[in-house]
Design an enzyme around this catalytic site. Structure first.
Site, PDB file in Angstrom:
ATOM      1  N   HIS A  98      29.470 -75.605 -51.458  1.00  0.00           N
ATOM      2  CA  HIS A  98      28.651 -74.455 -51.848  1.00  0.00           C
ATOM      3  C   HIS A  98      27.923 -74.707 -53.166  1.00  0.00           C
ATOM      4  O   HIS A  98      28.380 -74.278 -54.224  1.00  0.00           O
ATOM      5  CB  HIS A  98      29.536 -73.219 -52.028  1.00  0.00           C
ATOM      6  CG  HIS A  98      30.163 -72.703 -50.776  1.00  0.00           C
ATOM      7  ND1 HIS A  98      29.597 -71.690 -50.029  1.00  0.00           N
ATOM      8  CD2 HIS A  98      31.312 -73.049 -50.149  1.00  0.00           C
ATOM      9  CE1 HIS A  98      30.383 -71.432 -48.991  1.00  0.00           C
ATOM     10  NE2 HIS A  98      31.422 -72.245 -49.046  1.00  0.00           N
ATOM     11  N   ILE A 140      35.240 -74.263 -49.872  1.00  0.00           N
ATOM     12  CA  ILE A 140      35.988 -73.056 -49.528  1.00  0.00           C
ATOM     13  C   ILE A 140      36.136 -73.001 -48.006  1.00  0.00           C
ATOM     14  O   ILE A 140      35.163 -72.755 -47.296  1.00  0.00           O
ATOM     15  CB  ILE A 140      35.284 -71.786 -50.035  1.00  0.00           C
ATOM     16  CG1 ILE A 140      35.051 -71.861 -51.551  1.00  0.00           C
ATOM     17  CG2 ILE A 140      36.106 -70.546 -49.684  1.00  0.00           C
ATOM     18  CD1 ILE A 140      34.223 -70.719 -52.101  1.00  0.00           C
ATOM     19  N   ARG A 141      37.343 -73.250 -47.514  1.00  0.00           N
ATOM     20  CA  ARG A 141      37.583 -73.277 -46.055  1.00  0.00           C
ATOM     21  C   ARG A 141      36.499 -74.095 -45.360  1.00  0.00           C
ATOM     22  O   ARG A 141      35.921 -73.675 -44.350  1.00  0.00           O
ATOM     23  CB  ARG A 141      37.632 -71.858 -45.486  1.00  0.00           C
ATOM     24  CG  ARG A 141      38.790 -71.028 -45.969  1.00  0.00           C
ATOM     25  CD  ARG A 141      38.795 -69.656 -45.325  1.00  0.00           C
ATOM     26  NE  ARG A 141      38.933 -69.746 -43.878  1.00  0.00           N
ATOM     27  CZ  ARG A 141      38.687 -68.741 -43.039  1.00  0.00           C
ATOM     28  NH1 ARG A 141      38.258 -67.589 -43.489  1.00  0.00           N
ATOM     29  NH2 ARG A 141      38.862 -68.900 -41.744  1.00  0.00           N
ATOM     30  N   GLU A 186      25.402 -73.274 -54.282  1.00  0.00           N
ATOM     31  CA  GLU A 186      24.913 -72.000 -54.823  1.00  0.00           C
ATOM     32  C   GLU A 186      25.919 -71.339 -55.768  1.00  0.00           C
ATOM     33  O   GLU A 186      25.578 -70.393 -56.483  1.00  0.00           O
ATOM     34  CB  GLU A 186      24.554 -71.040 -53.675  1.00  0.00           C
ATOM     35  CG  GLU A 186      25.720 -70.445 -52.930  1.00  0.00           C
ATOM     36  CD  GLU A 186      26.331 -71.353 -51.879  1.00  0.00           C
ATOM     37  OE1 GLU A 186      27.211 -70.880 -51.145  1.00  0.00           O
ATOM     38  OE2 GLU A 186      25.924 -72.523 -51.802  1.00  0.00           O
ATOM     39  N   CYS A 236      28.284 -74.984 -45.807  1.00  0.00           N
ATOM     40  CA  CYS A 236      29.577 -74.589 -45.237  1.00  0.00           C
ATOM     41  C   CYS A 236      29.409 -74.040 -43.818  1.00  0.00           C
ATOM     42  O   CYS A 236      29.175 -74.805 -42.896  1.00  0.00           O
ATOM     43  CB  CYS A 236      30.284 -73.598 -46.166  1.00  0.00           C
ATOM     44  SG  CYS A 236      32.066 -73.426 -45.838  1.00  0.00           S
ATOM     45  N   GLY A 242      29.756 -68.473 -45.097  1.00  0.00           N
ATOM     46  CA  GLY A 242      30.272 -67.207 -44.597  1.00  0.00           C
ATOM     47  C   GLY A 242      31.310 -67.506 -43.532  1.00  0.00           C
ATOM     48  O   GLY A 242      32.144 -68.392 -43.705  1.00  0.00           O
ATOM     49  N   GLU A 243      31.228 -66.812 -42.407  1.00  0.00           N
ATOM     50  CA  GLU A 243      32.140 -67.048 -41.297  1.00  0.00           C
ATOM     51  C   GLU A 243      31.291 -67.400 -40.084  1.00  0.00           C
ATOM     52  O   GLU A 243      30.530 -66.576 -39.589  1.00  0.00           O
ATOM     53  CB  GLU A 243      32.991 -65.797 -41.050  1.00  0.00           C
ATOM     54  CG  GLU A 243      34.377 -66.086 -40.498  1.00  0.00           C
ATOM     55  CD  GLU A 243      34.322 -66.641 -39.072  1.00  0.00           C
ATOM     56  OE1 GLU A 243      35.012 -67.651 -38.803  1.00  0.00           O
ATOM     57  OE2 GLU A 243      33.577 -66.077 -38.253  1.00  0.00           O
ATOM     58  N   ARG A 248      35.599 -77.522 -37.831  1.00  0.00           N
ATOM     59  CA  ARG A 248      35.624 -76.230 -38.522  1.00  0.00           C
ATOM     60  C   ARG A 248      36.923 -76.070 -39.315  1.00  0.00           C
ATOM     61  O   ARG A 248      37.995 -76.430 -38.852  1.00  0.00           O
ATOM     62  CB  ARG A 248      35.481 -75.127 -37.466  1.00  0.00           C
ATOM     63  CG  ARG A 248      35.345 -73.724 -37.978  1.00  0.00           C
ATOM     64  CD  ARG A 248      35.013 -72.798 -36.826  1.00  0.00           C
ATOM     65  NE  ARG A 248      35.076 -71.395 -37.224  1.00  0.00           N
ATOM     66  CZ  ARG A 248      36.150 -70.650 -37.083  1.00  0.00           C
ATOM     67  NH1 ARG A 248      37.247 -71.156 -36.538  1.00  0.00           N
ATOM     68  NH2 ARG A 248      36.137 -69.394 -37.480  1.00  0.00           N
TER      69      ARG A 248
END
Length: 207
Positions: A183, A138-139, A185, A83, A51-52, A112
């Site tokens: 990730h 992803i990021r 998942e 992540c 997430g963030e 990060r």
């Protein structure tokens, strides 16, 4: 007498919660979303989803989950972070916000958004503890430093295409805490989740 399946929660404040619940359900455990402090005592382990990380940090404080969860992890409660979850479980974060809170549990330094912005997301195959796993980034963060207590489980393959990411640490374990920069998942491959479930089962057997 057959033992009851472990109960594993997924922190459901923000991020890809449903995907982790589905992956865990395939691993013969009871999986449930977690939003309240009192729900922590019903668990044998917890997943901190992607997430963030700064948003999740604020929500942990707002929902009064930060200190109780931090204390449980410090006491040996099994936790897995993917992540953003890896960022929150790290003791030290580079390029994070000054007001960002950490759950801790991993004696590592992570950077990060190390792989770049959303447009720089990518996929690659990794050697994860002797098995080939397809990883989606992803990021994502990466791990810049680990203590002697931390086991490195996977690094980015050293290829021309990998660029600055070549050789970077992207999966680690310390005691009952597991983290990946990618990730699992999102791929339908439950092997990382099964590794965590095995950690949880081992922890419950020791009690």
């Amino acid at each position: 007498m057959v033992a009851a399946p472990p109960v594993i929660g997924v922190l459901a404040l923000q991020g890809d919660v449903q995907e982790h619940l589905i992956s865990l359900a395939k691993c013969d455990v009871t999986a449930r979303p977690i939003r309240r402090v009192e729900e922590l005592d019903e668990l044998d382990g917890i997943v901190i989803p992607g997430g963030e990380s700064t948003t999740m940090s604020k929500l942990l404080v707002n929902f009064e989950l930060l200190e109780p969860l931090r204390a449980k992890i410090k006491a040996g409660f099994p936790a897995y972070g993917s992540c953003a979850g890896m960022i929150l479980l790290a003791e030290t974060v580079l390029d994070g916000r000054d007001d960002q809170e950490q759950l801790g549990g991993l004696d590592v330094t992570v950077r990060r958004n190390a792989f770049g912005r959303q447009i720089d997301s990518f996929e690659t195959d990794l050697d994860l503890a002797g098995e080939v796993v397809h990883a989606v980034f992803i990021r994502a963060p990466w791990v810049e430093a680990v203590s002697g207590e931390v086991e490195v489980l996977a690094t980015v393959p050293v290829t021309a295409e990998a660029g600055d990411a070549a050789g970077r640490i992207v999966a680690v374990r310390q005691g009952n805490v597991l983290a990946t920069a990618f990730h699992p998942e999102l791929t339908g491959d439950e092997r990382v989740h099964r590794l965590f479930v095995d950690m949880v089962r081992g922890s419950t057997e020791e009690k």
